[in-house]
Write a protein that holds these residues in place. Structure first.
Motif, mmCIF file in Angstrom:
data_model
loop_
_atom_site.group_PDB
_atom_site.id
_atom_site.type_symbol
_atom_site.label_atom_id
_atom_site.label_comp_id
_atom_site.label_asym_id
_atom_site.label_seq_id
_atom_site.Cartn_x
_atom_site.Cartn_y
_atom_site.Cartn_z
ATOM 1 N N GLY A 1 -35.723 25.327 -40.185
ATOM 2 C CA GLY A 1 -36.527 24.847 -41.289
ATOM 3 C C GLY A 1 -36.007 25.184 -42.668
ATOM 4 N N HIS A 2 -34.955 26.025 -42.759
ATOM 5 C CA HIS A 2 -34.493 26.497 -44.061
ATOM 6 C C HIS A 2 -33.275 25.748 -44.610
ATOM 7 C CE1 HIS A 2 -37.301 29.662 -43.290
ATOM 8 N NE2 HIS A 2 -36.565 30.212 -42.339
ATOM 9 N N GLY B 1 -29.354 23.635 -48.667
ATOM 10 C CA GLY B 1 -28.465 22.550 -49.060
ATOM 11 C C GLY B 1 -28.776 22.035 -50.450
ATOM 12 N N LEU B 2 -30.057 21.924 -50.767
ATOM 13 C CA LEU B 2 -30.458 21.514 -52.108
ATOM 14 C C LEU B 2 -29.970 22.530 -53.130
ATOM 15 C CD1 LEU B 2 -31.993 19.862 -54.216
ATOM 16 C CD2 LEU B 2 -34.081 21.078 -53.524
ATOM 17 N N GLY B 3 -30.100 23.805 -52.807
ATOM 18 C CA GLY B 3 -29.618 24.841 -53.710
ATOM 19 C C GLY B 3 -28.129 24.724 -53.983
ATOM 20 N N MET B 4 -27.363 24.360 -52.948
ATOM 21 C CA MET B 4 -25.921 24.191 -53.128
ATOM 22 C C MET B 4 -25.612 23.017 -54.056
ATOM 23 S SD MET B 4 -24.579 24.894 -49.247
ATOM 24 C CE MET B 4 -24.904 26.462 -48.436
ATOM 25 N N VAL B 5 -26.365 21.936 -53.907
ATOM 26 C CA VAL B 5 -26.156 20.777 -54.779
ATOM 27 C C VAL B 5 -26.482 21.134 -56.224
ATOM 28 C CG1 VAL B 5 -27.004 18.471 -55.368
ATOM 29 C CG2 VAL B 5 -26.506 19.043 -52.981
ATOM 30 N N LEU B 6 -27.610 21.802 -56.428
ATOM 31 C CA LEU B 6 -27.983 22.180 -57.790
ATOM 32 C C LEU B 6 -26.988 23.181 -58.369
ATOM 33 C CD1 LEU B 6 -31.875 22.499 -57.423
ATOM 34 C CD2 LEU B 6 -30.539 20.549 -58.234
ATOM 35 N N GLY C 1 -43.023 22.932 -42.582
ATOM 36 C CA GLY C 1 -43.446 22.487 -43.895
ATOM 37 C C GLY C 1 -42.382 22.633 -44.963
ATOM 38 N N GLN C 2 -41.498 23.615 -44.804
ATOM 39 C CA GLN C 2 -40.459 23.834 -45.804
ATOM 40 C C GLN C 2 -39.510 22.638 -45.917
ATOM 41 O OE1 GLN C 2 -38.467 27.620 -45.540
ATOM 42 N NE2 GLN C 2 -36.813 26.997 -46.898
ATOM 43 N N ILE C 3 -39.344 21.908 -44.817
ATOM 44 C CA ILE C 3 -38.515 20.697 -44.867
ATOM 45 C C ILE C 3 -39.054 19.739 -45.918
ATOM 46 C CG2 ILE C 3 -37.834 18.616 -43.593
ATOM 47 C CD1 ILE C 3 -36.344 21.001 -42.590
ATOM 48 N N TRP C 4 -40.360 19.541 -45.922
ATOM 49 C CA TRP C 4 -40.959 18.555 -46.813
ATOM 50 C C TRP C 4 -41.061 19.078 -48.236
ATOM 51 C CZ3 TRP C 4 -40.472 14.108 -44.755
ATOM 52 C CH2 TRP C 4 -40.448 14.011 -43.349
ATOM 53 N N GLU C 5 -41.166 20.375 -48.419
ATOM 54 C CA GLU C 5 -41.085 20.944 -49.764
ATOM 55 C C GLU C 5 -39.694 20.685 -50.354
ATOM 56 O OE1 GLU C 5 -42.322 25.032 -50.098
ATOM 57 O OE2 GLU C 5 -43.814 24.780 -48.519
ATOM 58 N N ALA C 6 -38.663 20.899 -49.531
ATOM 59 C CA ALA C 6 -37.291 20.651 -49.983
ATOM 60 C C ALA C 6 -37.065 19.173 -50.262
ATOM 61 C CB ALA C 6 -36.295 21.154 -48.937
ATOM 62 N N ALA C 7 -37.628 18.323 -49.404
ATOM 63 C CA ALA C 7 -37.466 16.876 -49.582
ATOM 64 C C ALA C 7 -38.085 16.425 -50.896
ATOM 65 C CB ALA C 7 -38.105 16.130 -48.411
ATOM 66 N N MET C 8 -39.275 16.952 -51.192
ATOM 67 C CA MET C 8 -39.950 16.594 -52.435
ATOM 68 C C MET C 8 -39.157 17.084 -53.649
ATOM 69 S SD MET C 8 -43.925 17.422 -53.475
ATOM 70 C CE MET C 8 -43.751 19.153 -53.017
ATOM 71 N N LYS D 1 -42.207 8.033 -44.283
ATOM 72 C CA LYS D 1 -42.406 9.374 -44.848
ATOM 73 C C LYS D 1 -41.267 9.743 -45.793
ATOM 74 C CE LYS D 1 -45.344 12.077 -41.749
ATOM 75 N NZ LYS D 1 -45.749 11.272 -40.596
ATOM 76 N N TRP D 2 -40.023 9.583 -45.318
ATOM 77 C CA TRP D 2 -38.885 9.933 -46.174
ATOM 78 C C TRP D 2 -38.850 9.051 -47.417
ATOM 79 C CZ3 TRP D 2 -35.927 14.162 -45.973
ATOM 80 C CH2 TRP D 2 -35.895 14.897 -44.783
ATOM 81 N N GLU D 3 -39.153 7.785 -47.250
ATOM 82 C CA GLU D 3 -39.176 6.889 -48.411
ATOM 83 C C GLU D 3 -40.242 7.332 -49.409
ATOM 84 O OE1 GLU D 3 -37.561 2.703 -46.429
ATOM 85 O OE2 GLU D 3 -39.722 3.060 -46.605
ATOM 86 N N ALA D 4 -41.398 7.737 -48.904
ATOM 87 C CA ALA D 4 -42.481 8.178 -49.779
ATOM 88 C C ALA D 4 -42.096 9.437 -50.549
ATOM 89 C CB ALA D 4 -43.750 8.425 -48.963
ATOM 90 N N PHE D 5 -41.209 10.243 -49.962
ATOM 91 C CA PHE D 5 -40.738 11.446 -50.645
ATOM 92 C C PHE D 5 -39.571 11.152 -51.585
ATOM 93 C CE2 PHE D 5 -43.482 13.628 -47.810
ATOM 94 C CZ PHE D 5 -43.659 14.907 -48.323
ATOM 95 N N GLY D 6 -39.220 9.879 -51.724
ATOM 96 C CA GLY D 6 -38.237 9.487 -52.726
ATOM 97 C C GLY D 6 -36.802 9.471 -52.263
#
Length: 286
Positions: free
Chosen positions: A126-127, A132-137, A160-167, A204-209
C-alpha cells in the motif's frame, strides 16, 4: 519500426517472460516456499518493462541517477524480478543462487538497502504509490526527468493510502508517474471482488484525475505497445494508470484454477511437470 523488428521484439519479451517463470520456479525450489501465482500473473509485465525498451536503464549501473524507477507495491512478486536484476548485472548470479539463504540479501520481499536495482522496499503493501509520487516530486527539485513506474496488486487497492496517493498525484500533475495494476482478480484472502469490490475500476481512476488505460496483461504486443506509448507521451499533464487484466498463476493450469497457490512449494515431480507445461505453452505461441 518494421514488422520484422516488431515481431523479433515481441518474441524476445515472450522468451523473457518464460525466463521469469522458469527462474521463479528455480528460486522457490531453493527457498522451499514462495509466491508462484503472483509472479506468474505479471511475468509479461516484468519482461516488457525490462526487455521491451520501456524502462530507461543502464546495464551494470543500478544507481545511475537518471534511470527510470520501478517500485513494486506487490513486492511478494519480487522473486520474478531478481533474475532480471542479475541479468542486468546489478547483482551476481552467485547471490541469486543463494536466494533466501542465511545472510543473502534476497528475501521474499525486496529490500532497497541490500539489493541493487530495487528502488523501494516492500513487505507491508500500500505504500509504493506514495513513495513513487515522492520520487517524481523530488525529481522536480533536482531537475531530473526520469519516469517512475509502480506495480500494484488489485487486492492492494483495498489500502486507503493508494487512493490518497492517487488523489495527490493528480493534484500535483505528476505526469511522470505511471501505475500498473496487475488485475489478476485474486488476493491472499480470496477473490478481490468478494473481499471488497474495487469496481468500477476504470471510472474510479478517472475520477481521481488519472489518464486511464486497459490492456490484456498477457498479450505481449498489446502490452508492449501500451507501455511504450504511455512512457513516451510528452504531452500528458496528469499521471497515468494501466489496468493490466491478467490470470493469477498464468501458464500453469492447476495454479490458474486454485487460489491456494498464492503461496506454496512444489515437490520435485510437480516442479518438473510445471516446467514442461510452461515450456510447452511458450512453444505453442511461437
Amino acid at each position: 519500426m518494421t514488422e520484422e523488428l516488431r515481431s523479433q521484439e515481441v518474441e524476445r519479451v515472450r522468451d523473457r517472460a518464460l525466463f521469469v517463470r522458469e527462474e521463479t520456479v528455480r528460486l522457490i525450489s531453493i527457498a522451499k516456499t514462495g509466491h508462484y501465482a503472483s509472479a506468474f500473473s505479471c511475468a509479461e509485465i516484468f519482461a516488457a518493462l525490462y526487455y521491451g525498451d520501456v524502462l530507461n536503464l543502464r546495464e551494470g549501473e543500478p544507481d545511475w541517477p537518471d534511470r527510470d524507477r520501478f517500485l513494486m507495491g506487490k513486492g511478494h512478486a519480487a522473486v520474478g524480478v531478481y533474475p532480471i536484476l542479475a541479468d542486468y548485472g546489478f547483482l551476481s548470479k552467485e547471490v541469486l543462487d543463494e536466494y533466501t539463504r542465511l545472510g543473502n540479501p534476497l528475501g521474499d520481499h525486496p529490500d532497497m538497502r541490500r539489493v541493487p536495482g530495487i528502488d523501494f522496499s516492500s513487505g507491508s503493501l500500500g505504500h509504493a504509490l506514495s513513495a513513487g509520487l515522492g520520487m517524481v516530486l523530488g525529481s522536480r527539485l533536482t531537475g531530473r526527468d526520469f519516469k517512475v513506474f509502480v506495480l500494484l496488486g488489485d487486492g492492494e487497492l483495498h489500502e486507503g493510502q493508494i487512493w490518497e496517493a492517487a488523489m495527490s498525484a493528480s493534484h500535483h500533475k505528476a505526469s511522470n508517474l505511471i501505475a500498473i495494476v496487475d488485475r489478476n482478480q485474486y488476493s491472499l484472502d480470496g477473490r478481490v471482488e468478494d473481499v471488497v469490490s474495487v469496481e468500477p475500476l476504470v471510472e474510479k481512476w478517472e475520477a481521481f484525475g488519472w489518464e486511464t488505460h486497459e490492456v490484456d496483461g498477457h498479450d505481449v504486443e498489446a502490452l508492449l505497445g501500451k507501455l511504450r506509448s504511455v512512457r513516451r507521451d510528452k504531452d500528458r499533464q496528469f499521471p497515468a494508470v494501466i489496468i493490466a487484466h491478467t490470470v493469477k498463476g498464468k501458464g500453469v493450469s492447476f495454479m490458474e484454477s486454485e487460489m491456494g497457490w498464492h503461496l506454496g512449494w512444489l515437490q520435485s515431480e510437480d516442479e518438473k511437470d510445471v516446467l514442461e507445461e510452461l515450456r510447452a505453452g511458450r512453444e505453442a505461441n511461437r
